[in-house]
Design a protein around this motif. Structure first.
Motif, PDB file in Angstrom:
ATOM      1  N   SER A 184       7.312   6.074  -3.936  1.00  0.00           N
ATOM      2  CA  SER A 184       6.643   5.593  -2.722  1.00  0.00           C
ATOM      3  C   SER A 184       6.379   6.728  -1.749  1.00  0.00           C
ATOM      4  O   SER A 184       7.014   7.786  -1.793  1.00  0.00           O
ATOM      5  CB  SER A 184       7.462   4.492  -2.043  1.00  0.00           C
ATOM      6  N   ALA A 211       7.116   6.884   1.281  1.00  0.00           N
ATOM      7  CA  ALA A 211       8.046   6.915   2.426  1.00  0.00           C
ATOM      8  C   ALA A 211       8.417   8.346   2.799  1.00  0.00           C
ATOM      9  O   ALA A 211       8.525   8.688   3.988  1.00  0.00           O
ATOM     10  CB  ALA A 211       9.310   6.113   2.088  1.00  0.00           C
ATOM     11  N   ARG A 222       6.006  10.349   5.055  1.00  0.00           N
ATOM     12  CA  ARG A 222       6.060  10.060   6.498  1.00  0.00           C
ATOM     13  C   ARG A 222       7.153  10.899   7.167  1.00  0.00           C
ATOM     14  O   ARG A 222       6.996  11.367   8.287  1.00  0.00           O
ATOM     15  CB  ARG A 222       6.303   8.569   6.728  1.00  0.00           C
ATOM     16  N   ASN A 264       8.158   1.187   3.480  1.00  0.00           N
ATOM     17  CA  ASN A 264       7.316   1.137   2.286  1.00  0.00           C
ATOM     18  C   ASN A 264       7.975   0.174   1.303  1.00  0.00           C
ATOM     19  O   ASN A 264       8.944   0.536   0.631  1.00  0.00           O
ATOM     20  CB  ASN A 264       7.190   2.529   1.653  1.00  0.00           C
ATOM     21  N   GLY A 310      -2.646   1.617   3.358  1.00  0.00           N
ATOM     22  CA  GLY A 310      -1.477   2.380   2.900  1.00  0.00           C
ATOM     23  C   GLY A 310      -0.862   1.812   1.633  1.00  0.00           C
ATOM     24  O   GLY A 310       0.020   2.440   1.036  1.00  0.00           O
ATOM     25  N   TYR A 330       2.793  -0.888   2.929  1.00  0.00           N
ATOM     26  CA  TYR A 330       3.395  -0.269   4.112  1.00  0.00           C
ATOM     27  C   TYR A 330       3.473  -1.273   5.248  1.00  0.00           C
ATOM     28  O   TYR A 330       2.496  -1.978   5.521  1.00  0.00           O
ATOM     29  CB  TYR A 330       2.565   0.951   4.536  1.00  0.00           C
TER      30      TYR A 330
END
Ligand code: G16
Length: 541
Positions: free
Chosen positions: A323, A325, A328, A408, A476, A500
């Motif tokens: 993912s 994640a 970010r 996520n 996303g 997301y």
């Protein structure tokens, strides 16, 4: 020395992680020998060099090691380090290769695949940085295996794998080493053991499930002996050749005993498991499961809490289906973030170049630059370090992370042992649709990109194409489809689903509920059910 005439086997192409086949295939005449000779023939440094050998203790481990040692001596390897009783976890092999500047290593494992006479076996060659051989090397080994005409071995007695110390075989010296010490010493430099000791000495309750695979002795040494956890914290801690009949795959489907220990009124605060060869990890908190993709993101976000990374990390990498994640976190920290194909071998160059310090995969793999393999116990200790430093629960750590970065949602659906031609049809027909999907709406979601992932290694510029089909949406969300490179029977279709959610009030849905729309889209575009006749995935992780 004997030179044994042989003929090539067409199916010796290493997959995502070495050559994995049924035990019965490796037992076939010349099969193992051909592959091992192909490794030696393509690795000139091993002549006169140092080779590390170890495995996860599964059925055929000992037999394979004896054959390999005789072939290594015949080839001219000067010195071998072998784990006591033939055991060395995959991350420990990497640590030993690095510590003793070996020229390479052979990892005997089929990882999380079942063992026993009817189970799976595998051989993976690791290079001198301690990591899995890059594609250029595995391709050379495969090419050699396709023209091999003979292999060399010594006609001599087996050596004693059960006694520590030095022996010789022909002109080669063999040292049977303690498989745990070097690795445990290394991990002790990574984390705040005093903080973890204090946590464990309090009312914190946890368990580690070694699944009767290789991690038992490592976990007992680290968690019970060095960190003071009560005896019995490590369950299923004795390595067995058939893993006690279980499936040494630490996920919600296969680690049910451990999962139940984290649920209900008397639930443990923390539980973790590792796989056959000790490189995977599963992390559980009281009534909660940490999705591996989230685990990587959370560890990266909190890297400065670990002594070895107190000044921060230069960058992170994740495999493509993992993912987003972590992306970010990297963005917020202002560090580099790389998206690589599936397979730990793709992280090696980035780690060697110092561009990243942490990396991970959705397939329960997390690790750092301390070795060049993913490392199950490293992740477990990282989580214990995190809990100790934050002085809070696993669920609170998740909640805090999602509140800061958004969540996520993530799940993977596996369709196993599908007939190979049908699996190929699923992928081919989907790939043919991709160009026209871009810009279209699927169940109200706009497709922003759709492609077959290709990776250019930023260090050596090598290109790896056809690494999986991606359909990305403007909100996303993302769908990924690919065929596994680690199965030994038919084909496994993997479908990875991710959405997301930035809204805190919507971050606590069950994953299947949050992703139900995406599941419907995935089934529509892929036609998996119609093409394969399957009505549901075999495993959901
Ligand atoms: C291996 C690789 C991982 C990969 C996983 C699944 O793990 O080392 O990089 O993510 O297989 O690969 P696939 O989706 O192709 O089956 P392990 O733990 O099996 O060595």
């Amino acid at each position: 020395m004997e030179i044994v005439a042989s003929t090539p086997f067409k199916d010796q192409k290493p997959g995502t992680s070495g050559l994995r086949k049924k035990v019965s295939v490796f037992q076939g005449k010349h099969y193992l020998e051909n592959f091992v000779q192909s490794i030696f023939d393509t690795q000139a440094d091993l002549a006169g060099g140092l080779l590390v050998i170890g495995g996860d203790g599964r059925y055929y481990n000992d037999t394979a090691i004896q054959k390999i040692l005789k072939m290594a001596a015949a080839y001219g390897v000067a010195r071998c380090l072998v784990g006591h009783k033939g055991l060395l976890s995959t991350p420990a092999t990497s640590a030993v290769i690095r510590k003793y500047s070996a020229n390479g290593g052979l990892v005997l494992s089929a990882s999380h695949n079942p063992g026993g006479p009817k189970g799976d076996f595998g051989i993976k060659f690791n290079v001198s940085n301690g990591g899995p051989a890059p594609e250029s090397v595995t391709e050379a080994i495969f090419a050699r295996s396709q023209i091999i005409e003979s292999y060399k071995t010594l006609s001599t007695n087996d050596i004693d794998l059960n006694t520590l110390g030095t022996q010789s075989l022909g002109n080669m010296s063999i040292e049977i080493i303690d498989p745990v010490k070097d690795y445990a010493d290394l991990l002790e430099t990574e984390f705040d053991f005093d903080a973890i000791r204090n946590l464990i000495a309090g009312d914190f309750r946890f368990a580690f499930d070694a699944m009767h695979a290789v991690t038992g002795p490592y976990a007992i040494e680290l968690l019970e002996n060095r960190l003071g956890a009560p005896n019995g914290t490590v369950i299923n801690g004795t390595p067995l050749p058939d893993f006690g009949g279980g499936h040494p795959d630490p996920n919600l489907a296969h680690a049910k005993e451990l999962l139940s220990m984290t649920q209900g009124n008397d639930a443990l605060d923390f539980a973790a498991a590792s796989d056959g060869d000790g490189d995977r990890n599963m992390i559980l908190g009281k009534n909660c499961f940490v999705v591996p993709s989230d685990s990587l993101a959370i560890l990266a976000a909190n890297a400065t809490l670990f002594p070895a990374y107190k000044n921060g990390i230069p960058g992170v990498a994740r495999s493509m289906p993992t993912s987003q994640a972590t992306d970010r976190v990297a963005e917020k920290l202002g560090i580099e973030c790389f998206e690589t194909p599936t397979g730990w071998k793709f992280f090696g160059n980035l780690l060697d170049a110092g561009r990243i310090a942490f990396c991970g995969e959705e397939s329960f793999g997390t690790g750092s630059n301390h070795v060049r393999e993913k490392d199950g116990l490293w992740a477990v200790l990282a989580w214990l370090n995190l809990i100790a430093k934050k002085d809070t629960s696993v669920q609170s750590i998740l909640d805090e992370h999602w509140a800061t970065y958004g969540r996520n949602y993530y799940v993977r659906h596996d369709y196993e042992e599908v007939e190979s031609d049908k699996a190929k049809t699923v992928i081919d027909q989907l790939e043919a649709q991709l160009p026209k999907l871009i810009g279209s709406q699927l169940h109200g979601r706009e497709v922003s990109y759709a492609d077959n992932f290709s990776y250019t290694d930023p260090i050596d510029n090598s290109v790896s194409s056809h690494q999986g089909l991606r359909i990305g949406f403007s909100d996303g969300a993302r769908l990924v489809f690919r065929l596994s490179g680690t199965g030994t029977q038919g084909a496994t279709i993997r479908v990875y689903l991710e959405s997301y959610e930035a809204d805190i009030s919507k971050q606590h849905l069950p994953c299947e509920e949050a992703l139900s729309e995406l599941v419907a889209i995935a089934l529509d575009v892929s036609q998996i059910e119609a093409i394969t006749g399957r009505k549901a995935p075999d495993v959901i992780t």
